[in-house]
Design an enzyme around this catalytic site. Structure first.
Site, mmCIF file in Angstrom:
data_model
loop_
_atom_site.group_PDB
_atom_site.id
_atom_site.type_symbol
_atom_site.label_atom_id
_atom_site.label_comp_id
_atom_site.label_asym_id
_atom_site.label_seq_id
_atom_site.Cartn_x
_atom_site.Cartn_y
_atom_site.Cartn_z
ATOM 1 N N GLY A 13 0.820 -1.207 0.000
ATOM 2 C CA GLY A 13 0.000 0.000 0.000
ATOM 3 C C GLY A 13 0.856 1.259 0.000
ATOM 4 O O GLY A 13 0.594 2.204 0.754
ATOM 5 N N GLY A 17 -0.980 7.961 0.968
ATOM 6 C CA GLY A 17 -1.053 8.089 2.411
ATOM 7 C C GLY A 17 0.219 7.740 3.147
ATOM 8 O O GLY A 17 1.334 8.096 2.733
ATOM 9 N N GLY A 19 1.774 4.844 3.546
ATOM 10 C CA GLY A 19 2.699 3.969 2.835
ATOM 11 C C GLY A 19 3.593 4.727 1.876
ATOM 12 O O GLY A 19 4.799 4.472 1.790
ATOM 13 N N SER A 146 -4.600 -0.282 14.088
ATOM 14 C CA SER A 146 -5.338 0.920 14.461
ATOM 15 C C SER A 146 -5.806 0.807 15.903
ATOM 16 O O SER A 146 -5.999 -0.303 16.424
ATOM 17 C CB SER A 146 -6.558 1.092 13.548
ATOM 18 N N TYR A 169 -14.027 -2.430 9.557
ATOM 19 C CA TYR A 169 -12.656 -1.922 9.610
ATOM 20 C C TYR A 169 -12.013 -2.258 10.956
ATOM 21 O O TYR A 169 -10.893 -2.782 11.010
ATOM 22 C CB TYR A 169 -12.669 -0.407 9.390
#
Length: 277
Positions: A13, A17, A19, A146, A169
């Site tokens: 990724g 963002g 990554g 997260s 998520y």
């Protein structure tokens, strides 16, 4: 950890963002960086951008849609073909909670999309690259999770009955942490460390903005926290931990339940097998 010029690091990724910014920062250190993306055109554009900004000629591009486990397997094969060692694997790729009231989605393998991309792809990729990581030890696995976590309901893990984007998520992120703890135990003594982190709260990324949330932290804050797990020599012997930024923290209670982790492992293996992995 080795001198940066001798390291090979895969960031999944890496085209947007956290990554993308992390790949840029790693290139500045002189490390060889493998930039993974879903789009070849976009990944190549990021590679060219980072190369122009840093002067690095040690950047590679790898392409795979992590919503397809066959492509995850191809990605692992590509890594092994290109590299004789892998010093750090950063499982960063992810799908956010989506816009408010968004509908449930499935991966190419029929797995709830957020569980598939945020957790199952990293689970499968890490296991496929495990022997290379052990061969390359001392090496590290860094799982970008997260602070948003939700217990897994093993009677409805794919959220067929009770779907909410945020819950999907948060469940996938807890699964990442549960896998982190399991893998750390299994690889203890091999020279491979495995840790997870919440890099920063609501960073200014497209994922956060799509969810309708006002950003709180900068991407730079998330990069600093993630870089610490990637490269800080003070963490050479630290494994099986969850960090909130740079602070060791306790995850949701289910992550410490051995029976729950065993159920997740069994479910994950069944989903991989069903996909033909």
């Amino acid at each position: 950890m080795r001198d940066p010029s001798q390291r090979c690091i895969l960031v999944t990724g890496a085209t947007a963002g956290l990554g993308r910014a992390l790949a840029h920062r790693l290139a500045e250190t002189g490390s060889r960086v493998l930039i993974h993306g879903r789009s070849a055109e976009r990944a190549e554009a990021v590679r060219a951008e980072i190369a122009a900004a840093t002067g690095s000629n040690r950047l590679g591009v790898l392409v795979a849609d992590l919503a397809d486990l066959h492509q995850v397997e191809r990605l692992a094969n590509d890594v092994r073909l290109r590299c004789d060692r892998l010093d750090v694997l950063v499982n960063n790729a992810g799908v956010g909670s989506g816009p408010p009231e968004s509908a449930r989605e499935e991966s190419a393998d029929g797995v709830e999309l957020r569980f598939a991309v945020n957790y199952l792809a990293g689970y499968h990729l890490t296991r496929l690259l495990q022997s290379l990581l052990i061969f390359s030890a001392p090496s590290r696995v860094v799982n970008v999770a997260s602070a948003g976590q939700h217990p897994i309901d093993f009677d409805d893990p794919m959220l067929v009955r009770n779907y909410l984007g945020y819950r999907a998520y948060a469940q996938s992120k807890l699964a990442q942490i549960m896998f982190t703890f399991d893998l750390a135990e299994r690889l203890r003594g091999t020279g491979v460390t495995v840790n997870a982190l919440h890099p920063a709260t609501y960073m200014n990324t497209a994922m956060v903005r799509e969810a309708g949330v006002s950003p709180v932290a900068t991407v730079a804050e998330g990069v600093a926290a993630t870089m610490r797990l990637v490269a800080d020599p003070g963490l050479d012997e630290v494994t099986g931990e969850y960090f909130h930024g740079t602070r060791a923290c306790r995850a949701l209670e289910q992550a410490y339940d051995g029976q729950a982790r065993a159920r997740l492992r069994k479910l994950s293996d069944e989903l991989v097998e069903r996909a033909g992995g």
